[in-house]
Design a protein around this motif. Structure first.
Motif, mmCIF file in Angstrom:
data_model
loop_
_atom_site.group_PDB
_atom_site.id
_atom_site.type_symbol
_atom_site.label_atom_id
_atom_site.label_comp_id
_atom_site.label_asym_id
_atom_site.label_seq_id
_atom_site.Cartn_x
_atom_site.Cartn_y
_atom_site.Cartn_z
ATOM 1 N N PHE A 118 -0.280 2.147 -2.875
ATOM 2 C CA PHE A 118 0.271 1.047 -2.065
ATOM 3 C C PHE A 118 1.019 0.049 -2.965
ATOM 4 O O PHE A 118 2.130 -0.375 -2.648
ATOM 5 N N TYR A 120 2.149 0.633 -6.104
ATOM 6 C CA TYR A 120 3.271 1.298 -6.791
ATOM 7 C C TYR A 120 4.508 1.404 -5.884
ATOM 8 O O TYR A 120 5.610 0.983 -6.257
ATOM 9 N N HIS A 121 4.317 1.934 -4.669
ATOM 10 C CA HIS A 121 5.479 2.181 -3.804
ATOM 11 C C HIS A 121 6.067 0.892 -3.238
ATOM 12 O O HIS A 121 7.281 0.792 -3.075
ATOM 13 N N ASN A 122 5.200 -0.072 -2.949
ATOM 14 C CA ASN A 122 5.735 -1.341 -2.443
ATOM 15 C C ASN A 122 6.471 -2.116 -3.517
ATOM 16 O O ASN A 122 7.486 -2.758 -3.234
ATOM 17 N N LYS A 124 8.020 -0.758 -6.082
ATOM 18 C CA LYS A 124 9.276 -0.029 -6.292
ATOM 19 C C LYS A 124 10.284 -0.371 -5.174
ATOM 20 O O LYS A 124 11.462 -0.623 -5.438
ATOM 21 N N LEU B 70 8.247 6.358 3.260
ATOM 22 C CA LEU B 70 7.474 5.452 2.391
ATOM 23 C C LEU B 70 6.001 5.430 2.826
ATOM 24 O O LEU B 70 5.097 5.587 1.999
ATOM 25 N N VAL B 73 4.341 8.840 2.078
ATOM 26 C CA VAL B 73 4.060 9.021 0.648
ATOM 27 C C VAL B 73 2.821 8.213 0.239
ATOM 28 O O VAL B 73 1.943 8.714 -0.468
ATOM 29 N N ILE B 74 2.741 6.965 0.714
ATOM 30 C CA ILE B 74 1.588 6.118 0.348
ATOM 31 C C ILE B 74 0.295 6.752 0.870
ATOM 32 O O ILE B 74 -0.677 6.921 0.126
ATOM 33 N N ARG B 78 -2.743 8.379 -1.373
ATOM 34 C CA ARG B 78 -4.079 7.778 -1.349
ATOM 35 C C ARG B 78 -5.175 8.833 -1.228
ATOM 36 O O ARG B 78 -6.278 8.660 -1.724
ATOM 37 N N TYR B 221 12.764 8.730 -0.453
ATOM 38 C CA TYR B 221 13.161 7.463 0.173
ATOM 39 C C TYR B 221 14.239 6.738 -0.608
ATOM 40 O O TYR B 221 14.966 5.917 -0.056
ATOM 41 N N GLU B 222 14.385 7.077 -1.897
ATOM 42 C CA GLU B 222 15.489 6.477 -2.648
ATOM 43 C C GLU B 222 16.828 7.072 -2.184
ATOM 44 O O GLU B 222 17.816 6.362 -2.034
#
Lengths: 304, 286
Positions: A118, A120-122, A124, B70, B73-74, B78, B221-222
């Motif tokens: 959570f 890391y991706h947020n 980024k 996004l 992926v999160i 997890r 997502y990039e």
């Protein structure tokens, strides 16, 4: 044809010496009317200029209103999506933190496993978003000292908003600035697994007491709180900006209504003046036709 | 007598009549031209409005897909270690098993089957979600091919696969990490058979493969965001063009109205000089 008519007219003029006074009077009336017609047409020309100016203002107001409406709709969508994500995150995290108090769950899910992705991706995503907004609009909305706020928005709102509402707005941008700075301070490499863990690393992870609890205060937990804080700050900011945009929208609608009212007024005025001009013009035309028709009749009689 | 009627004044008046009549004709021509320009401008405004709507719709689709990838992926990240940790701790044959935990389980066989199935389900979720994102991303391109001309070959076939879904290649690129270097064994496994036969090393391979698949998914997502930014920029560009065109449109409309008025004024002046001409020849005809 024109030459023929002029020749007929010359002959006719020469013949009306008896009624010359009467003819001159009619022509003078015609001249008089044409001066009136010219004046009214000139007035309507200036009215048209005025309408054109208001119309140009109206166009800019409509463009601005359209852009504000687009912003509102985009912001509402963003706000809904963010609210949904925040609520979902809260529900899941509450459940996980409760289950974490049971030994088996505590061992299976470390704080790094749960909070790490959570954060890391947020982080980024936030970095990318700041960069993208800067590129697209040339402003950094996450920085309270950005000239967009300092030179434009804050002075504008200070003059037009109630003090409480203005203070709420300032608080929202300050919070966003604070939590964004907190978020950007996080070292992203701490949460990045380039390679998969080996079985020994996984076992070490299971046995690492510092990582095991989702409820104990740790660096990871603090970073997670900062990330969630940035979500909350973003929500507050969106709500504040929605109010700003709604204010702009209200002002824009008032401006558009005022411009429309003015255009309508000048338009009616212009229509009436043009009608008067037409009446004058028609009268002049009739006078000229009297002379032309009489000249033709005169020459026809003369030829008989 | 007739010769006397045409004097200098008469000639001046005739010249003025001619000039204003001409101005009136020119103004009328101008009105017709401006009407034509206005029609063209209206078409431009309509086209730009449609373009903005299309581009905004695409941008929204990319934005929704970006959010979806996004969140996916999160969530998948997890759960990445959850199942392998469960297996390591609860598998009786494992060197790292936790006897206390094993003893607390009511139905051990059932729980182990559940863990193994959960493990595979997580892996399959990664594959399915990868394909879903790829499909949704490509569909936006396919339905709006005029904006993605480079993505199609001469025959109109979609050629640009920006999102990597070559699972075999991902496996082969990281072959050194796997215990069993057989892609076909892992793609796509028969769940029941795999649960019955697979060893802990195979599950470790599934974890490793999942890790690399998620790394691959992270790049999505990039890439999606790049398209989103591209269309946001395009939308801004079109909006600016629309704003400019609306200003042009209004100025054409104003110019047209001015030309109508200019024509009326010219006609009046033409009539005015005609009357002056009449008056003059009446006066000189004595």
């Amino acid at each position: 044809m024109r030459f023929l008519r002029f020749a007929l007219f010359q002959a006719y003029i020469s013949s009306i010496q008896k009624n010359k006074k009467k003819a001159l009077l009619i022509i003078n009336i015609g001249i008089f009317l044409s001066i009136f017609a010219f004046s009214s047409a000139t007035i309507s020309f200036f009215i048209e200029k005025k309408i054109s100016e208001i119309q140009s203002d109206l166009t800019f107001s409509q463009i601005s209103l359209r852009e504000t409406n687009n912003s509102i709709s985009q912001m509402e969508n963003e706000l809904n999506s963010l609210q949904k994500r925040t609520n979902q995150e809260k529900i899941i995290t509450d459940e996980k933190r409760f289950l974490d108090e049971f030994k088996i769950h505590n061992k299976l899910l470390s704080s790094k496993d749960y909070y790490g992705p959570f954060i890391y991706h947020n982080l980024k995503d936030a970095k990318k978003e700041i960069e993208d907004i800067q590129k697209l609009y040339g402003i950094n909305v996450f920085d309270k000292n950005d000239p967009f706020y300092v030179d434009y928005l804050i002075p504008l709102l200070k003059d037009s908003w109630e003090k409480d509402e203005f203070d709420d707005f300032i608080e929202a941008i300050e919070e966003l600035d604070f939590y964004t700075r907190q978020l950007l301070r996080i070292n992203i490499d701490n949460y990045f697994y380039q390679k998969p863990l080996t079985i020994n690393e996984i076992v070490d992870d299971i046995n690492n007491e510092d990582l095991s609890s989702l409820n104990l205060t740790s660096n990871i937990f603090n970073d997670y709180e900062s990330t969630i804080g940035s979500y909350q700050a973003m929500l507050k900011y969106y709500q504040a900006m929605l109010n700003v945009n709604k204010g702009f929208k209200g002002q824009g609608e008032e401006d558009v209504a005022l411009y429309e009212k003015n255009i309508l007024y000048y338009s009616n005025l212009e229509r009436n003046i043009i009608l008067i001009t037409f009446i004058f013009q028609f009268s002049i035309f009739v006078i000229i036709q009297i002379f032309e028709i009489n000249s033709v009749n005169f020459n026809l009689k003369k030829n008989k | 007598m007739r010769r006397k009627l045409i004097n200098t004044n008469s000639i001046i008046f005739i010249v003025f009549i001619a000039i204003f009549t001409l101005v009136s004709y020119v103004s009328d021509q101008g009105v017709i031209r401006q009407e034509d320009n206005l029609r063209k401008s209206d078409i431009k405004v309509d086209n730009l409005t449609t373009k903005i709507y299309t581009v905004d719709t695409m941008s929204n689709q990319f934005l929704a897909l970006n959010d979806f990838s996004l969140e996916t992926v999160i969530e998948l990240n997890r759960k990445q270690l959850f199942w392998i940790k469960s297996l390591i701790l609860l598998e009786k044959d494992s060197d790292y098993s936790d006897t206390k935990m094993i003893n607390n389980i009511i139905d051990y066989e059932y729980t182990m089957k559940k863990i193994k199935k959960g493990f595979l389900s997580h892996y399959l979720d990664i594959l399915v979600n990868t394909m879903e994102i790829v499909d949704r991303f490509e569909l936006v391109h396919r339905w709006n091919d005029q904006y993605f001309k480079d993505y199609f070959d001469d025959q109109g076939y979609y050629k640009e696969e920006k999102l990597n879904w070559d699972f075999e290649n991902i496996f082969k690129d990281n072959l050194d990490y796997f215990n069993l270097k057989n892609y076909n064994y892992y793609y796509v496994p028969d769940v029941d058979k795999f649960v019955d036969e697979a060893t802990i090393d195979n599950y470790l391979d599934i974890y490793i493969f999942s890790h690399f698949l998620l790394k691959n998914m992270e790049s999505f997502y990039e890439i999606i965001n790049e398209d989103n930014i591209r269309f946001s920029k395009l939308s801004l560009e079109y909006s600016n063009l629309l704003d400019e065109e609306l200003v042009v449109n209004k100025s054409i409309s104003s110019l047209k109205n001015f030309l109508v008025l200019a024509s009326i004024i010219s006609q009046i002046l033409s009539l005015f000089f005609l009357l002056l001409f009449f008056r003059n020849i009446l006066i000189v005809s004595v």
